[in-house]
Design an enzyme around this catalytic site. Structure first.
Site, PDB file in Angstrom:
ATOM      1  N   ARG A   1       0.790  -1.140   0.099  1.00 53.67           N
ATOM      2  CA  ARG A   1      -0.053  -0.012  -0.063  1.00 53.67           C
ATOM      3  C   ARG A   1       0.754   1.088   0.020  1.00 53.67           C
ATOM      4  NH1 ARG A   1      -3.689   2.264   4.836  1.00 53.67           N
ATOM      5  NH2 ARG A   1      -4.958   3.327   3.747  1.00 53.67           N
TER       6      ARG A   1
ATOM      7  N   HIS B   1       0.607   4.265  -2.778  1.00 53.25           N
ATOM      8  CA  HIS B   1       0.228   5.814  -2.172  1.00 53.25           C
ATOM      9  C   HIS B   1       1.191   6.668  -2.505  1.00 53.25           C
ATOM     10  CE1 HIS B   1      -3.214   4.916   1.126  1.00 53.25           C
ATOM     11  NE2 HIS B   1      -3.211   4.284  -0.265  1.00 53.25           N
TER      12      HIS B   1
ATOM     13  N   ASN C   1      -3.081   7.860   5.357  1.00 51.69           N
ATOM     14  CA  ASN C   1      -2.159   7.133   5.604  1.00 51.69           C
ATOM     15  C   ASN C   1      -1.852   6.920   7.237  1.00 51.69           C
ATOM     16  OD1 ASN C   1      -1.037   6.878   2.960  1.00 51.69           O
ATOM     17  ND2 ASN C   1      -0.100   8.903   3.192  1.00 51.69           N
TER      18      ASN C   1
ATOM     19  N   HIS D   1      -6.234  -5.901  -2.954  1.00 52.67           N
ATOM     20  CA  HIS D   1      -7.190  -5.772  -1.739  1.00 52.67           C
ATOM     21  C   HIS D   1      -7.364  -7.297  -1.376  1.00 52.67           C
ATOM     22  CE1 HIS D   1      -9.207  -1.744  -2.409  1.00 52.67           C
ATOM     23  NE2 HIS D   1      -7.729  -1.589  -2.104  1.00 52.67           N
TER      24      HIS D   1
END
Length: 332
Positions: free
Chosen positions: A70, A74, A102, A201
């Site tokens: 992740r 990001h 975050n 996911h």
């Protein structure tokens, strides 16, 4: 007047097309400076040291790889893949790391990157960028959980700027298909890339707040999003008894620590956790891709690797641009 307007609009459209083409060509040219084996001569043990650091960390925290994956995503969606997500807030500036979106990335994940950087600085001072560490360690995370191992083109350099408000560019869990498609298009990625990368996911956890509106604020008579399987919704309500619950739940319960196509199978059963998950079957074309991945894990694995490489080239700094941070949390 109407004719003049059409001509003017055509001229603007032409300029827009050429501007877009120019930007795409520039992006492609920069991304082409990334290459597999970038550190073969300057730091030949780089990937091995990073992988060893990850392997040590996952022995302590078995789901740490989800946060590391992740972080790379990001990072790339905000100012490009420049390691800016790692920079700490300082001197009155709130950095990306401390933005609300975050806050669910565990501090342990940042420490893993710090540990990898320390090993690299000891072996090859000032050579390997923090941005490249994120790209390598995301790949190692995917491979650890059963996804495909793929070669990572490297050569990214680190940025010096990190601003929390820039994280508004990240796609939210409540976005619909069209919004997601536009969000990814702004980064040079297609709808197919978006559906593929959503497969991340299949590992990790989510907080109730990210999907509470599907359980308690729906316009349906029951208050539950009608696209959500009723039994699954009841289970989620037990885990999240109120809209304000801050409980953590598994993103893909049948495959908590398995990087596979279970996520897509869940969507077909109306068990996509987020609005942004279930929306992937809202058009025939998008649903066809979900069905393909749900049936064929090998195709998903192969396409996910390719999409990760494309995502990893968003807005990269190369050559003399940027820097190689000595400490990933602090610009030099």
């Amino acid at each position: 007047m109407a004719s003049c307007g059409r001509s003017t609009m055509a001229a603007f459209a032409s300029v827009a097309v050429y501007s877009c083409m120019a930007l795409c060509l520039m992006s492609t040219a920069v991304a082409a400076q990334l290459r597999v084996g970038f550190y073969s001569y300057t730091c030949p043990t780089a990937e091995t040291l990073i992988r060893q650091t990850f392997n040590d960390s996952v022995q302590q925290t078995d789901d740490i790889g989800a946060d590391l994956l992740r972080m790379h995503f990001h990072d790339c969606f905000v100012r490009g893949c420049d390691g800016s997500v790692l920079i700490a807030s300082a001197n009155g500036n709130t950095a990306e790391k401390d933005a609300e979106i975050n806050q669910t990335i565990e501090e342990e994940a940042f420490q893993v990157v710090d540990n990898a950087k320390a090993k690299l600085e000891a072996a090859c001072p000032g050579v390997v960028s923090c941005a490249d560490i994120l790209a390598f360690i995301a790949r190692d995370s995917i491979a650890h959980y059963g996804g495909g191992f793929y070669n990572v083109p490297a050569g990214r350099r680190d940025g010096r700027i990190s601003i929390a408000s820039d994280t508004s560019e990240l796609p939210g869990s409540d976005l619909r298909l069209g919004q997601l498609t536009q969000n990814f298009a702004r980064k040079g990625l297609t709808q197919a890339d978006m559906i593929t990368l959503s497969g991340a996911h299949t590992i990790g956890i989510a907080h109730c707040s990210a999907f509470a509106s599907r359980l308690y604020n729906s316009s349906s008579s029951s208050g539950v999003d009608p696209t959500l399987d009723a039994a699954y919704a009841a289970q989620l309500k037990q885990q999240c008894p109120t809209a304000g619950s801050d409980t953590e739940v598994q993103m893909d319960p049948p495959s908590e620590l398995g990087f596979d196509n279970s996520y897509y199978q869940g969507i077909l059963r109306h068990k996509g956790l987020f609005t942004s998950d279930q929306t992937l079957v809202s058009t025939p074309a998008a649903a066809a891709q979900v069905n393909l991945f749900a049936r064929n894990s090998a195709i998903f694995t192969r396409r996910f690797a390719a999409a990760m490489v494309r995502m990893g080239s968003i807005g990269v700094l190369t050559g003399s641009n940027g820097e190689i941070r000595t400490n990933c949390r602090v610009p030099n």
